[in-house]
Enzyme design. Structure first.
Site, PDB file in Angstrom:
ATOM      1  N   PHE A 142     -22.856  78.347  24.695  1.00 39.48           N
ATOM      2  CA  PHE A 142     -24.209  77.825  24.827  1.00 39.48           C
ATOM      3  C   PHE A 142     -24.229  76.877  26.018  1.00 39.48           C
ATOM      4  CE2 PHE A 142     -27.708  74.915  24.314  1.00 39.48           C
ATOM      5  CZ  PHE A 142     -28.752  75.783  24.065  1.00 39.48           C
ATOM      6  N   ASP A 227     -18.174  72.589  31.242  1.00 39.39           N
ATOM      7  CA  ASP A 227     -19.468  72.137  30.743  1.00 39.39           C
ATOM      8  C   ASP A 227     -19.209  71.088  29.667  1.00 39.39           C
ATOM      9  OD1 ASP A 227     -21.849  71.724  29.398  1.00 39.39           O
ATOM     10  OD2 ASP A 227     -22.437  73.828  29.370  1.00 39.39           O
ATOM     11  N   LYS A 256     -26.962  65.013  28.709  1.00 36.81           N
ATOM     12  CA  LYS A 256     -27.165  64.379  27.416  1.00 36.81           C
ATOM     13  C   LYS A 256     -26.821  62.894  27.420  1.00 36.81           C
ATOM     14  CE  LYS A 256     -26.999  68.604  24.667  1.00 36.81           C
ATOM     15  NZ  LYS A 256     -28.459  68.737  24.603  1.00 36.81           N
TER      16      LYS A 256
END
Length: 402
Positions: A142, A227, A256
C-alpha cells in the site's frame, strides 16, 4: 447512539462520497491519546491517524510552532524562497543522513515523486533506454491511491475499475529475495518497498530480507526506495524501520508523522546524484514545502532528535507485544505481528470480523481500525501512557472473551 450523532452521520453520508466507511463516532475534540465525541464521550485512540499522530493530538510544541508561523506567513509557493525552507531541507537531509530533499504534501504525492525521480535517474544516470524503465514492488503493498500507484496494487478494492493502468512495474512476493533477484533486469531502476507492510496487516518481512534487498540493489545499480510513511519517525522503536536491519536505502519516502497530525507534510530524501536529476519546471507542488509545513516539520525533527519517542515506542511496544502474545493460542487470536507500538492482530473469525471487533471496542471507548477481514491494527500515539495502553488492551480482552 444519540439523535445528534445519528444526524451528523446521516448528513455526512448524504453529502460526501462514500469512499470511506468510518466507525459511527463523531469526534469533536482530542488531546494526547484521547478523543472526545460530540456527546462528550471519551475514546482511547489506538490508531493515531495511521501514524500521522505519533506525537498525540494537540501536541503543545507542534501547536505552538504552527501558531507562531500562522502569524508570519503560511504560503509563498515555490515561485519564491521563504525563510523556513532552507532550514527544513538542510535539517531533514541531515536527519536522514542524505543530501537533498524534495518536499511535497501527502504520502501519495511523495511516492509519485519517488517513482518519477527513479525513472528520470534511470534514463539520465543509469542509461536505461527511454520508456523502458521498470520498478519492482511487492505484492500486498500500500503506497497510496493515485492512478499510477493503484496500477501496481494487488488489492482488488484499491484497484478495480480504475484502469487503464500505468505500465512499468513488476510485482513480486513480499519477503522473497529469490523472486526479487529473478525479476531484476538491466532496465530495472528501483525497488520500492515498505519495510513493514502496514495496510496488509502490519507484515514484518523475514529476518535478513531488507539487508538482502540492499545488497541486490547495490549489485545491480538499482535504487532501493524505502516507503517509511507509516513505519518511519519512531513508530517501530527506531527512527526508521530499516534500522532494525542496519539498512540505509537510497531514498526515503516520508509523510504522515512528519506533519505531526497538524498539517500534511511529505518528502523524498536522497542523495544529490539522485534528486539532482530534476530541473526547474519538471516537477513541483504549489503547497509543497510551504512555510507552515516547514515550521511544524522542523519542530517534529527537533522532538525526534531527543530519541525519547523512539525509546517510548520500543519500551511500550515490547509490553504491547508481550500482552498481545498471551492472547495467541487461546482461541480468540490467531496471530500477532509488528514492531514497536504497531501491531496487526488476526482475530479468530468465530469471534467476528475485524469491523465487528472494532465496533465492539468503540462501544467500550477504544478506537482501532480493521483491515483485510478479521485483522485489526493497533498503533496508538507514542505519547500514550502505560496505564492507558493496558486499559485499552483490557477492553480488547473483554471483547474477545479472552
Amino acid at each position: 447512539m444519540s439523535s445528534t450523532t445519528e444526524k451528523a452521520i446521516a448528513s455526512a453520508e448524504a453529502h460526501s462520497a462514500h469512499n470511506y466507511h468510518p466507525l459511527p463516532v463523531v469526534v469533536a475534540t482530542a488531546e494526547g491519546a484521547w478523543m472526545t465525541d460530540i456527546e462528550g464521550r471519551r475514546y482511547l485512540d489506538m490508531l493515531a491517524g495511521y501514524s500521522a499522530l505519533n506525537f498525540g493530538h494537540g501536541n503543545r510544541r507542534l501547536i505552538d510552532a504552527a501558531k507562531a508561523q500562522l502569524e508570519r506567513v503560511t504560503l509563498t509557493s515555490r515561485a519564491f524562497h521563504h525563510d523556513r525552507f532552507a532550514e527544513f531541507c538542510e535539517q531533514l537531509a541531515d536527519f536522514c543522513g542524505m543530501e537533498m530533499v524534495l518536499p511535497m504534501n501527502t504520502g501519495a504525492e511523495a511516492v509519485e515523486t519517488a517513482v518519477k525521480t527513479a525513472r528520470k535517474w534511470g534514463y539520465r544516470v543509469k542509461g536505461v533506454p527511454d520508456g523502458t524503465a521498470k520498478i519492482i514492488v511487492a505484492a500486498d503493498n500500500f503506497h497510496g491511491r493515485t492512478t499510477t500507484i493503484v496500477s501496481f496494487s494487488t488489492d482488488p478494492e484499491a484497484r478495480a475499475d480504475y484502469g487503464p493502468y500505468t505500465p512499468g512495474f513488476e510485482i513480486v512476493p513480499y519477503g522473497d529475495l529469490a523472486a526479487l533477484r529473478d525479476a531484476m533486469t538491466d532496465n530495472t531502476v528501483a525497488v520500492l518497498l515498505e519495510p513493514i507492510q502496514g495496510e496488509a496487516g502490519v507484515l514484518v518481512p523475514p529476518p535478513g530480507y531488507l539487508a538482502g534487498v540492499r545488497e541486490l540493489t547495490r549489485q545491480r545499480n538499482v535504487l532501493f526506495i524505502a516507503d517509511e510513511i507509516q513505519s518511519g519517525l519512531g513508530r517501530t522503536g527506531r527512527t526508521f524501520a530499516c534500522e532494525h536491519e542496519g539498512v540505509v536505502p537510497d531514498m526515503y519516502v516520508l509523510g504522515k508523522a512528519l506533519g505531526g497530525g497538524v498539517v500534511p507534510v511529505s518528502a523524498v530524501v536522497s542523495g544529490a546524484a539522485v534528486l539532482g536529476v530534476h530541473r526547474p519546471g519538471e516537477h513541483g507542488s504549489t503547497f509543497g514545502g510551504n512555510p507552515l509545513a516547514c515550521a511544524v516539520a522542523l519542530e517534529v525533527l527537533a522532538m525526534l532528535r531527543t530519541g525519547e519517542y523512539q525509546q517510548r515506542a520500543a519500551e511500550l511496544g515490547e509490553h504491547l507485544h508481550q500482552e498481545l502474545g498471551l492472547l495467541v493460542g487461546g482461541g480468540a487470536v490467531e496471530a500477532v505481528r509488528g514492531r514497536g507500538l504497531w501491531a496487526g492482530v488476526d482475530i479468530n473469525p468465530s469471534k467476528g470480523t475485524g469491523r465487528e471487533i472494532s465496533e465492539r471496542l468503540m462501544q467500550r471507548g477504544v478506537l482501532v481500525k480493521d483491515t483485510h477481514g478479521s485483522t485489526i491494527r493497533i498503533a496508538p500515539p507514542l505519547v500514550i501512557s502505560k496505564e492507558d495502553l493496558d486499559w485499552g488492551l483490557a477492553q480488547l480482552r473483554e471483547v474477545l472473551g479472552a
